[in-house]
Scaffold this motif. Structure first.
Motif, short mmCIF file in Angstrom:
data_model
loop_
_atom_site.label_atom_id
_atom_site.label_comp_id
_atom_site.label_asym_id
_atom_site.label_seq_id
_atom_site.Cartn_x
_atom_site.Cartn_y
_atom_site.Cartn_z
N LYS A 134 0.65 -1.29 0.22
CA LYS A 134 -0.16 0.06 0.14
C LYS A 134 1.47 0.90 0.28
N ASN A 135 1.72 1.10 1.07
CA ASN A 135 2.76 2.53 0.83
C ASN A 135 3.64 3.42 -0.45
N ALA A 136 4.26 2.01 -0.64
CA ALA A 136 4.85 1.61 -1.47
C ALA A 136 4.15 2.01 -3.13
N SER A 137 2.66 1.83 -3.23
CA SER A 137 1.90 2.71 -4.28
C SER A 137 1.82 4.13 -4.59
N PHE A 138 2.28 4.54 -3.77
CA PHE A 138 2.67 6.44 -3.47
C PHE A 138 3.46 6.70 -3.62
N LEU A 139 4.88 6.17 -3.95
CA LEU A 139 6.10 6.84 -4.07
C LEU A 139 5.41 7.34 -5.64
N GLU A 140 6.83 7.91 -5.77
CA GLU A 140 6.31 8.43 -7.56
C GLU A 140 7.71 7.48 -8.07
N HIS A 141 7.12 7.52 -9.47
CA HIS A 141 8.95 6.71 -10.34
C HIS A 141 9.93 8.18 -10.91
N LEU A 164 15.45 5.98 -3.45
CA LEU A 164 15.24 5.43 -1.91
C LEU A 164 15.62 3.43 -3.56
N ALA A 165 16.08 2.52 -2.24
CA ALA A 165 16.24 1.06 -3.14
C ALA A 165 15.49 0.57 -2.65
N LYS A 166 14.99 -0.17 -3.30
CA LYS A 166 14.64 -1.41 -2.40
C LYS A 166 15.03 -2.81 -1.92
N SER A 167 14.59 -3.82 -0.75
CA SER A 167 15.18 -4.92 -1.19
C SER A 167 13.99 -5.75 -0.26
N PHE A 168 14.13 -6.65 -0.16
CA PHE A 168 13.11 -8.41 0.50
C PHE A 168 13.80 -9.27 1.50
N TYR A 209 10.12 2.85 -11.82
CA TYR A 209 9.14 2.20 -11.39
C TYR A 209 9.74 0.44 -13.48
N SER A 210 10.56 1.53 -13.46
CA SER A 210 11.69 -0.22 -14.65
C SER A 210 12.92 0.12 -14.40
#
Length: 368
Positions: A87-94, A100-104, A128-129
């Motif tokens: 949910k929160n990540a869906s509001f981040l701009e491209h 911001l970096a993404k890890s899991f 997003y790409s």
């Protein structure tokens, strides 16, 4: 199955369904496109027919498909990877130059973090790409999957922060200028040299790019093939062109894939690995600062190559290798910082563990 699972939330978890259904689907923009028509046939019409249900209308199914495509994140903790909504990540701009970096985690939870300090009141963004792609590839991908034309600072700057990542060498004799589009809007029409002003036919540009792509993708992955590819296409492409860089990335990974193999690598190949690792790290820290798995791997490759170079110098001379060991430590520290959130189900998580071992060993040597 992802679409069906989301649709079932309406009955199984109404609260989650409410949150999900309020996310952007861009249904009006998607409707009628080739992708939308394909999704309608393969998902929108398939689900009611296969499950023999009238609980979900085609409009609802297609909206759900849109929400998943626009907001979904590929989670690589399963094989094959699955798509999840955060949910929160869906509001981040491209941005093609995000902060911001993404890890899991092992459980598939998303970690968002900033590799570099973010100034107060700056918008938070992710890519997003694929930030490693050239401008045209990113533009096409974003238009196809997210239905918008990117006009971030990186895309609007045809030099891509002075890297000339899409650049061609000027065809005018003795000119050292770079050929690039006049602007983002003229990407498919007007290319000219930044130094002599020479205009180049777009068909020439497209022909070279098509050949470079076709030669790179099926190429047998050997160090010698990568070197030949680089030497051939540097006739036309800049040293930092994205196709040249892809070949250099493959090359540094192929030269000495483990410490024992690195010890037997010829001197010229080791020097090439050092040169390209430093070049690629400098380039992508500027161009793609949140591609942390790639940057962390570069740092580890560089640390290992410097350590091996230090070993060889110490065997041949009486010079103190302290400065070289300190440089090796610098890059292994950077590796640990970049990969700090990577779990051990990923290759980068194992690199992180080894980097910590190597760091501690180097510190012990340096205090002796």
């Amino acid at each position: 199955m992802g679409t069906v699972r989301c649709l079932l939330l309406a009955k199984k978890d109404p609260e989650k369904w409410k949150v999900f259904s309020e996310l952007e689907s861009l249904e009006k923009l998607r409707r009628g496109s080739m992708q939308w028509k394909a999704d309608l046939e393969s998902i929108g019409k398939f689900i009611p027919r296969f499950f023999k249900t009238t609980d979900f209308s085609e409009d609802l199914i297609m909206k759900t498909v849109g929400i998943l495509q626009i907001n979904g994140h590929e989670v690589p903790v399963t094989d094959p990877p699955h798509v999840a909504i955060f949910k929160n990540a869906s509001f981040l701009e491209h941005s093609c130059h995000p902060n911001l970096a993404k890890s899991f985690t092992k459980d598939g939870h998303l970690i968002l973090w900033a590799p570099k300090a973010i100034k107060r009141n700056t918008h938070l963004s992710i890519c997003y790409s694929d930030a490693v792609w050239g401008t045209q590839e990113r533009q096409q991908h974003l238009m196809h999957t997210k239905i918008f034309k990117c006009e971030c600072e990186r895309c609007l700057d045809v030099t891509e922060f002075g890297t000339n990542y899409d650049g061609f060498k000027c065809t005018t004799p003795d000119c050292i200028g770079v050929i690039l589009p006049s602007s983002l809007k003229e990407w498919n029409s007007k290319w000219r040299c930044s130094t002599c002003g020479n205009h180049v036919d777009i068909l020439f540009i497209k022909d070279i790019l098509e050949k470079a792509g076709k030669d790179l993708n099926p190429m047998t992955r050997t160090a010698d093939n990568c070197i030949k590819y680089i030497q051939n296409y540097q006739k036309w492409l800049t040293n930092r062109h994205f196709y040249i860089c892809q070949a250099k990335i493959q090359l540094v990974q192929l030269i000495g894939t483990d410490p024992k193999e690195l010890m037997t690598v010829p001197e010229d190949k080791l020097n090439l690995k050092l040169e390209y690792c430093k070049e690629l790290l400098d380039l992508y820290e500027k161009l793609a600062p949140c591609e942390i798995r790639m940057l962390g791997t570069f740092c580890f490759e560089l640390h290992s190559a410097i350590a091996e170079h230090t070993r060889r110098v110490a065997l041949k001379t009486s010079l103190s290798p302290k400065n070289m060991l300190e440089e090796s430590l610098l890059y292994v520290d950077k590796c640990i910082n970049y990969l700090q959130h990577e779990c051990d189900i990923f290759v980068e998580g194992h690199i992180l563990k080894q980097a910590k071992i190597n760091r501690d060993a180097l510190r012990m040597v340096l205090v002796m």
